[in-house]
Design an enzyme around this catalytic site. Structure first.
Site, mmCIF file in Angstrom:
data_model
loop_
_atom_site.group_PDB
_atom_site.id
_atom_site.type_symbol
_atom_site.label_atom_id
_atom_site.label_comp_id
_atom_site.label_asym_id
_atom_site.label_seq_id
_atom_site.Cartn_x
_atom_site.Cartn_y
_atom_site.Cartn_z
ATOM 1 N N ASN A 249 33.857 -0.202 -30.423
ATOM 2 C CA ASN A 249 32.796 0.629 -29.856
ATOM 3 C C ASN A 249 33.429 1.582 -28.837
ATOM 4 O O ASN A 249 34.021 1.133 -27.846
ATOM 5 C CB ASN A 249 31.743 -0.275 -29.197
ATOM 6 C CG ASN A 249 30.597 0.519 -28.609
ATOM 7 O OD1 ASN A 249 30.812 1.532 -27.958
ATOM 8 N ND2 ASN A 249 29.380 0.065 -28.831
ATOM 9 N N ASP B 86 31.868 4.045 -27.092
ATOM 10 C CA ASP B 86 30.889 4.687 -26.197
ATOM 11 C C ASP B 86 31.485 5.031 -24.830
ATOM 12 O O ASP B 86 31.210 6.088 -24.267
ATOM 13 C CB ASP B 86 29.695 3.747 -25.932
ATOM 14 C CG ASP B 86 28.807 3.571 -27.150
ATOM 15 O OD1 ASP B 86 28.981 4.312 -28.131
ATOM 16 O OD2 ASP B 86 27.944 2.676 -27.102
ATOM 17 N N HIS B 87 32.283 4.087 -24.282
ATOM 18 C CA HIS B 87 32.700 4.289 -22.897
ATOM 19 C C HIS B 87 33.854 5.273 -22.745
ATOM 20 O O HIS B 87 34.162 5.692 -21.623
ATOM 21 C CB HIS B 87 32.957 2.945 -22.214
ATOM 22 C CG HIS B 87 31.687 2.165 -22.101
ATOM 23 N ND1 HIS B 87 30.532 2.717 -21.583
ATOM 24 C CD2 HIS B 87 31.354 0.911 -22.499
ATOM 25 C CE1 HIS B 87 29.552 1.828 -21.650
ATOM 26 N NE2 HIS B 87 30.029 0.729 -22.208
ATOM 27 N N HIS C 196 26.870 4.328 -30.095
ATOM 28 C CA HIS C 196 25.428 4.215 -29.834
ATOM 29 C C HIS C 196 24.939 5.589 -29.378
ATOM 30 O O HIS C 196 25.326 6.059 -28.307
ATOM 31 C CB HIS C 196 25.214 3.152 -28.747
ATOM 32 C CG HIS C 196 23.777 2.850 -28.451
ATOM 33 N ND1 HIS C 196 23.402 1.841 -27.602
ATOM 34 C CD2 HIS C 196 22.622 3.423 -28.867
ATOM 35 C CE1 HIS C 196 22.077 1.794 -27.521
ATOM 36 N NE2 HIS C 196 21.584 2.757 -28.273
ATOM 37 N N ARG D 292 22.316 7.168 -27.725
ATOM 38 C CA ARG D 292 21.148 6.777 -26.932
ATOM 39 C C ARG D 292 20.201 7.953 -26.765
ATOM 40 O O ARG D 292 20.631 9.117 -26.762
ATOM 41 C CB ARG D 292 21.591 6.276 -25.550
ATOM 42 C CG ARG D 292 22.405 5.006 -25.581
ATOM 43 C CD ARG D 292 22.687 4.522 -24.173
ATOM 44 N NE ARG D 292 21.526 3.886 -23.609
ATOM 45 C CZ ARG D 292 21.368 2.573 -23.468
ATOM 46 N NH1 ARG D 292 22.324 1.741 -23.832
ATOM 47 N NH2 ARG D 292 20.271 2.077 -22.955
ATOM 48 N N ARG E 224 23.555 9.439 -22.686
ATOM 49 C CA ARG E 224 24.390 9.248 -21.501
ATOM 50 C C ARG E 224 25.887 9.190 -21.838
ATOM 51 O O ARG E 224 26.726 9.405 -20.987
ATOM 52 C CB ARG E 224 23.982 7.990 -20.744
ATOM 53 C CG ARG E 224 24.281 6.708 -21.477
ATOM 54 C CD ARG E 224 24.031 5.497 -20.626
ATOM 55 N NE ARG E 224 22.622 5.255 -20.410
ATOM 56 C CZ ARG E 224 22.133 4.056 -20.081
ATOM 57 N NH1 ARG E 224 22.943 3.034 -19.911
ATOM 58 N NH2 ARG E 224 20.846 3.892 -19.927
ATOM 59 N N HIS E 225 26.211 8.875 -23.088
ATOM 60 C CA HIS E 225 27.649 8.902 -23.443
ATOM 61 C C HIS E 225 27.880 9.663 -24.750
ATOM 62 O O HIS E 225 28.266 10.821 -24.723
ATOM 63 C CB HIS E 225 28.298 7.509 -23.417
ATOM 64 C CG HIS E 225 27.467 6.365 -23.919
ATOM 65 N ND1 HIS E 225 26.894 6.353 -25.161
ATOM 66 C CD2 HIS E 225 27.139 5.183 -23.337
ATOM 67 C CE1 HIS E 225 26.251 5.227 -25.329
ATOM 68 N NE2 HIS E 225 26.353 4.485 -24.241
ATOM 69 N N GLU F 290 24.797 2.519 -33.724
ATOM 70 C CA GLU F 290 23.774 1.728 -33.021
ATOM 71 C C GLU F 290 22.677 2.678 -32.598
ATOM 72 O O GLU F 290 22.950 3.762 -32.065
ATOM 73 C CB GLU F 290 24.366 1.099 -31.760
ATOM 74 C CG GLU F 290 25.285 -0.050 -32.016
ATOM 75 C CD GLU F 290 25.873 -0.553 -30.708
ATOM 76 O OE1 GLU F 290 25.369 -0.203 -29.625
ATOM 77 O OE2 GLU F 290 26.857 -1.274 -30.781
ATOM 78 N N THR G 200 23.419 -1.440 -19.987
ATOM 79 C CA THR G 200 23.868 -1.600 -21.357
ATOM 80 C C THR G 200 22.743 -2.305 -22.106
ATOM 81 O O THR G 200 21.735 -2.671 -21.500
ATOM 82 C CB THR G 200 25.185 -2.403 -21.421
ATOM 83 O OG1 THR G 200 25.583 -2.544 -22.789
ATOM 84 C CG2 THR G 200 25.053 -3.783 -20.795
ATOM 85 N N THR G 201 22.905 -2.479 -23.427
ATOM 86 C CA THR G 201 21.846 -3.117 -24.200
ATOM 87 C C THR G 201 21.616 -4.533 -23.671
ATOM 88 O O THR G 201 22.533 -5.334 -23.632
ATOM 89 C CB THR G 201 22.248 -3.173 -25.688
ATOM 90 O OG1 THR G 201 22.735 -1.891 -26.059
ATOM 91 C CG2 THR G 201 21.084 -3.575 -26.554
ATOM 92 N N GLU H 153 23.294 -8.577 -36.339
ATOM 93 C CA GLU H 153 24.356 -8.689 -35.338
ATOM 94 C C GLU H 153 23.809 -9.612 -34.268
ATOM 95 O O GLU H 153 22.770 -9.318 -33.651
ATOM 96 C CB GLU H 153 24.737 -7.330 -34.754
ATOM 97 C CG GLU H 153 25.833 -7.498 -33.698
ATOM 98 C CD GLU H 153 26.491 -6.202 -33.254
ATOM 99 O OE1 GLU H 153 26.516 -5.233 -34.048
ATOM 100 O OE2 GLU H 153 26.972 -6.164 -32.116
ATOM 101 N N HIS I 202 28.754 -8.052 -27.976
ATOM 102 C CA HIS I 202 28.277 -7.871 -26.604
ATOM 103 C C HIS I 202 29.008 -8.796 -25.631
ATOM 104 O O HIS I 202 28.899 -10.015 -25.736
ATOM 105 C CB HIS I 202 26.764 -8.060 -26.444
ATOM 106 C CG HIS I 202 26.254 -7.185 -25.332
ATOM 107 N ND1 HIS I 202 26.396 -7.521 -24.020
ATOM 108 C CD2 HIS I 202 25.696 -5.957 -25.343
ATOM 109 C CE1 HIS I 202 25.915 -6.553 -23.272
ATOM 110 N NE2 HIS I 202 25.491 -5.586 -24.054
ATOM 111 N N GLY I 203 29.754 -8.169 -24.746
ATOM 112 C CA GLY I 203 30.455 -8.917 -23.701
ATOM 113 C C GLY I 203 31.679 -9.676 -24.187
ATOM 114 O O GLY I 203 32.228 -10.485 -23.443
ATOM 115 N N GLY J 114 33.494 -3.216 -27.272
ATOM 116 C CA GLY J 114 33.700 -1.916 -26.646
ATOM 117 C C GLY J 114 34.289 -1.977 -25.254
ATOM 118 O O GLY J 114 35.449 -1.625 -25.027
ATOM 119 N N HIS J 115 33.501 -2.479 -24.306
ATOM 120 C CA HIS J 115 33.873 -2.362 -22.894
ATOM 121 C C HIS J 115 35.246 -2.971 -22.589
ATOM 122 O O HIS J 115 36.044 -2.367 -21.859
ATOM 123 C CB HIS J 115 32.781 -3.019 -22.037
ATOM 124 C CG HIS J 115 32.919 -2.725 -20.583
ATOM 125 N ND1 HIS J 115 33.559 -3.575 -19.720
ATOM 126 C CD2 HIS J 115 32.537 -1.651 -19.848
ATOM 127 C CE1 HIS J 115 33.553 -3.060 -18.516
ATOM 128 N NE2 HIS J 115 32.933 -1.886 -18.562
#
Ligand code: PXP
Length: 248
Positions: free
Chosen positions: A10, A12-13, A46, A48, A52-53, A72, A102-103, A153, A193-194, A215-216
């Site tokens: 991911n 996004d960031h 994603h 959004r 925002r990204h 996403e 985040t989601t 997911e 996620h995470g 992602g992150h």
């Protein structure tokens, strides 16, 4: 593919960093190419509602560049129209609130059944595979199947936030049980996620999981592993200018 599990990166960031200056770097498309060269099996973004990204332009540039693109998105008609014109390989429907960082949590398929059903039909008629991002919950999984999802997911936030061994093991049991149920129903199983370099092993060990979206942790690691070289390059650029210095 690692041991039969795909890694969806991911990005996004990368775009979050670019949007901090509303400029052109770092470019998420360049990051996607590097991710694929490093072995990523797919790229996830994603789009959004608040942009925002990732921007719509990123999505349109990524489509012909990456091999497997997962979008996403909220169960929203305007975003679905964009998806149908870009044609990602897969769309993952997620909950979306403007205020969240985040989601948060999975999509509630009971509360959002009508919107999910409508958007899913639109996406599937355009030939896009649909995955639903849901909590590890048997009822949600059964509704995902009844709605005609190709995949789910499973939201791993509770697992990734668990602190003690007892809690971690309990969350892993839930993820295992949800995977078993989903596979029995014929659904593909993804997770995300995470997830990070320390907790990914637990979910990668669950039989039946086919894809992890991360992602992150990867973008955070990239900032630090790339920092040394980035500073050295800037020193070289300054020295180059310094050798040519003059008043005019
Ligand atoms: N999967 C979904 C559905 C997400 O919404 C996110 C966050 O954008 C991720 C995976 C990746 O989560 P993280 O950035 O914490 O790795």
């Amino acid at each position: 593919m690692i041991n039969g599990i795909r890694l969806g990166v991911n990005i996004d960031h990368v775009a979050t960093l670019r949007q901090a200056r509303r400029g052109v770097e770092p470019d998420p498309v360049a990051a996607a190419i590097l991710a694929e060269l490093a072995g990523a099996d797919g790229i996830t973004v994603h789009l959004r509602e608040d942009r925002r990204h990732i921007q719509e332009r990123d999505l349109r540039l990524l489509r012909p560049v990456v091999r497997r693109l997962n979008l996403e998105m909220a169960a929203d008609d305007a975003i679905a129209d964009i998806a149908c014109s870009v044609l990602p390989d897969e769309a993952t429907l997620v909950p979306e609130k403007r205020q969240e960082l985040t989601t948060e949590g999975g999509l509630d398929l009971i509360a959002n059944e009508a919107a999910v059903d409508r958007v899913m039909k639109k996406l599937k008629s355009a030939g896009i595979q649909v995955s639903l991002f849901i909590d590890p919950d048997g009822t949600q999984i059964e509704i995902a199947k009844a709605l005609g999802a190709d995949a789910i997911e499973i939201q791993t936030a509770r697992y990734s936030e668990a602190k003690t061994k007892v809690c971690i093991d309990r969350e892993l049991d839930e993820l295992r049980e949800s995977t078993r149920l989903a596979r029995e129903l014929g659904l593909h199983v993804h997770m995300g996620h995470g997830l990070n370099y320390f907790n990914v092993q637990g979910v990668a060990g669950i039989l039946g999981v086919e894809e992890l979206n991360i992602g992150h942790a990867i973008v955070s690691r990239a900032v630090l592993t790339g920092f040394f070289e980035a500073v050295k390059e800037m020193k070289r650029a300054i020295q180059q200018g310094n050798r040519q210095r003059s008043y005019n």
